[in-house]
Design an enzyme around this catalytic site. Structure first.
Site, short mmCIF file in Angstrom:
data_model
loop_
_atom_site.label_atom_id
_atom_site.label_comp_id
_atom_site.label_asym_id
_atom_site.label_seq_id
_atom_site.Cartn_x
_atom_site.Cartn_y
_atom_site.Cartn_z
N LYS A 37 0.83 -1.22 0.00
CA LYS A 37 0.00 0.00 0.00
C LYS A 37 0.86 1.26 0.00
CE LYS A 37 -2.01 -1.57 3.70
NZ LYS A 37 -1.44 -2.92 3.65
N PRO A 112 -3.17 0.90 7.75
CA PRO A 112 -2.40 -0.31 8.09
C PRO A 112 -3.17 -1.58 7.77
CG PRO A 112 -3.27 0.71 10.07
CD PRO A 112 -3.58 1.64 8.94
N HIS A 114 -2.37 -4.68 9.45
CA HIS A 114 -2.43 -5.61 10.58
C HIS A 114 -3.82 -5.60 11.21
CE1 HIS A 114 1.95 -5.68 10.32
NE2 HIS A 114 1.93 -6.70 11.15
N GLY A 467 -15.19 -8.70 46.24
CA GLY A 467 -13.99 -9.45 46.62
C GLY A 467 -14.08 -10.86 46.06
N LEU A 468 -13.01 -11.60 46.21
CA LEU A 468 -12.96 -12.97 45.70
C LEU A 468 -13.94 -13.87 46.44
CD1 LEU A 468 -9.09 -13.31 45.44
CD2 LEU A 468 -10.68 -13.08 43.52
N GLY A 470 -15.05 -16.49 48.87
CA GLY A 470 -14.44 -16.92 50.13
C GLY A 470 -13.72 -15.81 50.86
N GLY A 472 -15.11 -13.37 52.43
CA GLY A 472 -15.85 -13.00 53.63
C GLY A 472 -16.90 -11.93 53.40
N SER A 541 -18.64 -9.48 41.77
CA SER A 541 -18.62 -8.36 40.81
C SER A 541 -17.20 -8.07 40.34
CB SER A 541 -19.26 -7.11 41.41
OG SER A 541 -18.81 -6.82 42.70
#
Length: 640
Positions: A37, A112, A114, A467-468, A470, A472, A541
Site C-alpha cells: 500500500k 495499516p 495488521h 472481593g474474591l 471466600g 468474607g 462483581s
C-alpha cells in the site's frame, strides 16, 4: 519538484485558480499487511512529480538505512513516517497525502493492514469516496482483504478498485489475474458498491500505476491513475437536508451569541426556518458568520457560526436542522458495530457513546447477529471480540438526534468509549431508530426517595461488597446488617448466591453472563435505595466497569464500594463451599481468581483486610466510616 522561476504572476494566479476548480477525490489504500500500500502511494507521488528535491534526497538516504528493496529507492518510505514503521517495514498509523494531476486533486489515506490496527483502516474509510484494495498476487484474497472490503462497504465507500499488486512476482500472469478477479467479483457482488474494477499492477516497478506496461499488454483496462481521474465519485449534496451539530456556543461578549459547527448535508441559508432537534424549539437563521465575513449560504463542509432571530436554549451536542426535514430523536437504535478493543464487548456493559458532538451513556442491549467476514453469514453471539462486526441494538441514557448512516455520515456515525480507560473501543453506523419503547413513559409518583427515607429516619445508601469468592463478603454484610438493625435501620441484603436462585437463575458464569448478572443486581439495588433502604450488596462483581455502572445509578454520596481484600491463598484455604478445589481440578469453569479475572478496586470508599480479624470488628470499622460521612448518627446520638 521544480518551479520555473520565470513564470509570470498572472500565469501563476491562473494556475492557482485552475487548481481550485478541480474536483477532489478522497480514497484510501487498504488490504492485508505487506501488500504494498505505501509503495503504491509512493509510486503515485513519484510518477506525478510531486516530490520536492530535498525529499528525494532524503528518500535516497533513508532507503539505504531502512529500505526493503535492496539498492533501489524504497518509495514506501515517503508515506511510512513513524520510526517504528520504517524499522518494521509496515504502516501503523493512518498517513494522509495530497497530490494532483491535470484532471483532479486527490487526498489519499494509507491505512495499516495488521488486524490490530483495523480501527485505523475504519478511520481512513470514514471519509473516502473510493477504496483501493491491494492484494498480493502470490497470496490472493485473504481474510483481512474481505474484512476491509466489508468495512468499506459499511462505511459508505461507493467505489472499490481491486489492485492486484506484485504481478511481477507471478511473471505478469493473466491467468493469475483472472483467477483472483473471479474470486473478488464473487464476494464483492454482495456489497452495495457503485463500481468495482480490477487492475493488475506492480507498484515497485510502476507497471500499470500511472503508465501502461508492455508486460501487461493483455490487459485492456485503465491504469490505476486513469481510473482515479475518471471515476464519477463526487456526490452532489445540494437539495439534501442540512444538519449543523453544535460544537461550541460562541459567546465572546454580551452582544454576540452564536453556535459554531460544520454544516453537513445540503446548504444552510440565511432566513431558513430551523429546529433544535432534541427540544423541538424553532427559530430562523439570522446570520452565517465565518472568519472571512458573513455568508448568505453555507454549503456542506463549511465551518460556520450561526446566529438566530430568537434566544432559545442550545448547547454543545444539539443538532440544528430544517423544520420540515428533521433527524430522528430516540434513546434506542439499531446499528452495525465494528469492535476495536482487545477487551471483549458484553451486552449490558456501560460505555460512553459520542455522536455528532454529544456524549451520553450507552449499552449494547442485544447482539442481533455477528457477521462472518469470510462468508458474510449471520452468526449468533453473546459477545464481540477484536475486529468482529455485528448488528446490535443500542440503548442510550438520553435521547439523541441522528440520521441513518446512509443518509448522513456525520449524524449517523458514533463511537463507543470505555468509561474506565477512555479508550475508543468501537465504531458504529446507525441503521434505524427503535421506536418500540416510545409508548412507555415514567409514572409520576407522589412520594419520593427523600420522603421514604425520612419515614424510616435514615439516609439511604448502597454498600457494595466486592472481593474474591471466600473473602468474607457475605459474612461481613450479614454482621453489618445485624448491627444496623440494632440501630433500628431499615436494610436489605442482596447476596450473590441467593439472587442466583431466583432473579438470575437463568445466568451462567461466562464473562457475558457475569456482566448481565451485575447489571440486573445494580438495577434492583437502585430500586431498594429509591425505597429509602440501606442496601447491602454482596457479589464478587469482578469487573470495574459493572461496579461503575452500579455507582452511576444512584446519587453522589450514596454509593460505597467496599473491597473485602483477602489474598487468594487465604480464600482458597478457607474454601467454605469447596469451590476452589473443584476449580483447580477443572470441574468448575470461569472461576474468578483461577481461570477468570478479578479487577480489584483502585479507589474504593472502604478497603478492609480480613486476615486475623472477626466479621464484627470489620462491621464496626464500616460503621465508623458511615458515621464520619453522616450516613449514620454517632453512637451517642442514636442511644439518646
Amino acid at each position: 519538484m521544480n518551479i520555473n522561476p520565470d513564470i509570470k504572476a498572472e500565469d501563476f494566479a491562473e494556475y492557482i485558480s485552475s487548481q481550485e476548480d478541480k474536483g477532489l477525490l478522497r480514497f484510501l489504500t487498504c488490504g492485508s499487511v505487506d501488500d504494498g500500500k505505501s509503495t503504491l502511494i509512493g509510486r503515485l507521488l513519484y510518477d506525478t512529480k510531486l516530490i520536492f528535491e530535498d525529499q528525494l534526497s532524503a528518500l535516497e538516504r533513508d532507503s539505504k538505512r531502512h529500505g526493503t528493496v535492496g539498492e533501489e529507492m524504497d518509495l514506501a518510505l515517503l508515506v511510512d513516517g513513524l520510526e517504528a514503521e520504517r524499522e518494521q517495514g509496515i504502516t501503523i498509523d493512518v498517513a494522509y497525502r495530497f497530490f494532483a494531476t491535470d484532471k483532479r486533486k486527490f487526498i489519499v489515506a494509507d491505512t495499516p493492514g495488521h488486524e490490530q490496527y483495523t480501527r485505523n483502516m475504519a478511520t481512513g474509510a470514514s471519509t473516502a469516496d473510493l477504496a483501493v484494495l491491494l492484494v498480493d498476487a502470490r497470496k490472493g484474497i485473504l481474510t483481512q482483504t474481505k474484512r476491509h472490503a466489508f468495512i468499506a462497504s459499511l462505511l459508505g465507500v461507493r467505489h472499490v478498485v481491486l489492485a492486484l499488486n506484485k504481478i511481477d512476482l507471478v511473471d505478469y500472469s493473466q491467468e493469475r489475474f483472472e483467477e483472483v478477479r473471479a474470486e473478488f467479483d464473487q464476494f464483492a457482488e454482495s456489497f452495495d458498491f457503485d463500481s468495482a474494477v480490477a487492475i493488475p499492477l506492480s507498484a515497485r516497478f510502476g507497471d500499470n500505476v500511472t503508465q501502461r506496461s508492455d508486460k501487461l499488454s493483455w490487459f485492456n483496462g485503465p491504469t490505476l491513475l486513469e481510473h482515479l481521474e475518471t471515476v464519477e465519485a463526487e456526490k452532489a449534496v445540494e437539495g439534501g437536508p442540512f444538519r449543523l451539530p453544535v460544537q461550541w456556543v460562541n459567546r465572546p461578549n454580551l452582544n454576540f451569541r452564536g453556535f459554531s459547527g460544520t454544516v453537513t448535508g445540503g446548504p444552510m441559508r440565511v432566513g431558513d426556518e430551523i429546529v433544535v432537534a432534541n427540544s423541538g424549539k424553532t427559530t430562523v437563521v439570522d446570520k452565517l458568520v465565518t472568519m472571512d465575513g458573513e455568508l448568505s449560504e453555507a454549503p456542506s463542509g463549511q465551518a460556520v457560526t450561526v446566529t438566530l432571530k430568537d434566544e432559545i436554549d442550545i448547547s454543545r451536542g444539539d443538532v440544528l436542522a430544517p423544520v420540515n426535514n428533521r433527524p430522528d430523536v430516540s434513546d434506542q437504535f439499531a446499528s452495525h458495530v465494528i469492535w476495536m478493543s482487545e477487551q471483549p464487548m458484553y451486552p449490558g456493559r456501560p460505555y460512553l457513546l459520542k455522536i455528532a458532538g454529544r456524549t451520553v451513556s450507552a449499552q449494547v442491549t442485544e447482539i442481533k447477529h455477528k457477521i462472518d467476514v469470510n462468508t458474510f453469514k449471520h452468526l449468533a453471539g453473546k459477545q464481540l471480540e477484536l475486529n468482529e462486526i455485528a448488528f446490535c441494538n443500542v440503548a442510550l441514557s438520553h435521547p439523541v438526534a441522528f440520521d441513518p448512516y446512509e443518509a448522513n455520515k456525520e449524524t449517523g456515525s458514533f463511537i463507543l468509549i470505555d468509561r474506565m480507560s477512555n479508550e475508543t473501543v468501537a465504531a458504529g453506523m446507525v441503521w434505524f431508530g427503535l421506536r418500540r419503547a416510545t409508548n412507555v413513559h415514567r409514572q409520576a409518583l407522589d412520594i419520593n426517595k427523600a420522603e421514604r427515607a425520612s419515614l424510616k429516619n435514615q439516609r439511604p445508601a448502597l454498600l457494595w461488597f466486592t472481593g474474591l469468592s471466600g473473602s468474607g463478603k457475605s459474612t461481613i454484610a450479614n454482621a453489618l446488617e445485624l448491627k444496623l438493625s440494632e440501630r433500628a435501620k431499615h436494610t436489605y441484603v442482596l447476596d450473590g448466591d441467593n439472587i442466583r436462585h431466583g432473579l438470575n437463575k437463568d445466568l451462567g458464569f461466562t464473562e457475558a453472563d457475569r456482566v448481565e448478572n451485575i447489571r440486573r443486581v445494580a438495577e434492583t439495588a437502585k430500586l431498594f435505595v429509591d425505597a429509602g433502604l440501606i442496601t447491602l450488596v454482596s457479589f464478587i462483581s469482578p469487573f470495574r466497569s459493572e461496579r461503575q455502572l452500579a455507582r452511576s445509578l444512584v446519587e453522589a454520596g450514596e454509593f460505597y464500594e467496599i473491597h473485602v481484600d483477602t489474598p487468594l491463598e487465604d480464600c482458597a484455604k478457607r474454601d467454605p463451599k469447596g469451590l476452589y478445589a473443584k476449580a483447580k481440578a477443572g470441574e468448575i469453569q470461569n472461576f474468578t481468581g483461577i481461570d477468570s479475572p478479578y479487577e480489584a478496586p483502585e479507589n474504593p470508599e472502604i478497603r478492609v483486610s480480613t486476615v486475623g480479624r472477626t466479621p464484627e470488628d470489620i462491621a464496626d470499622e464500616i460503621i465508623d466510616r458511615l458515621e464520619e460521612d453522616g450516613v449514620l448518627e454517632r453512637a451517642l446520638e442514636w442511644h439518646i
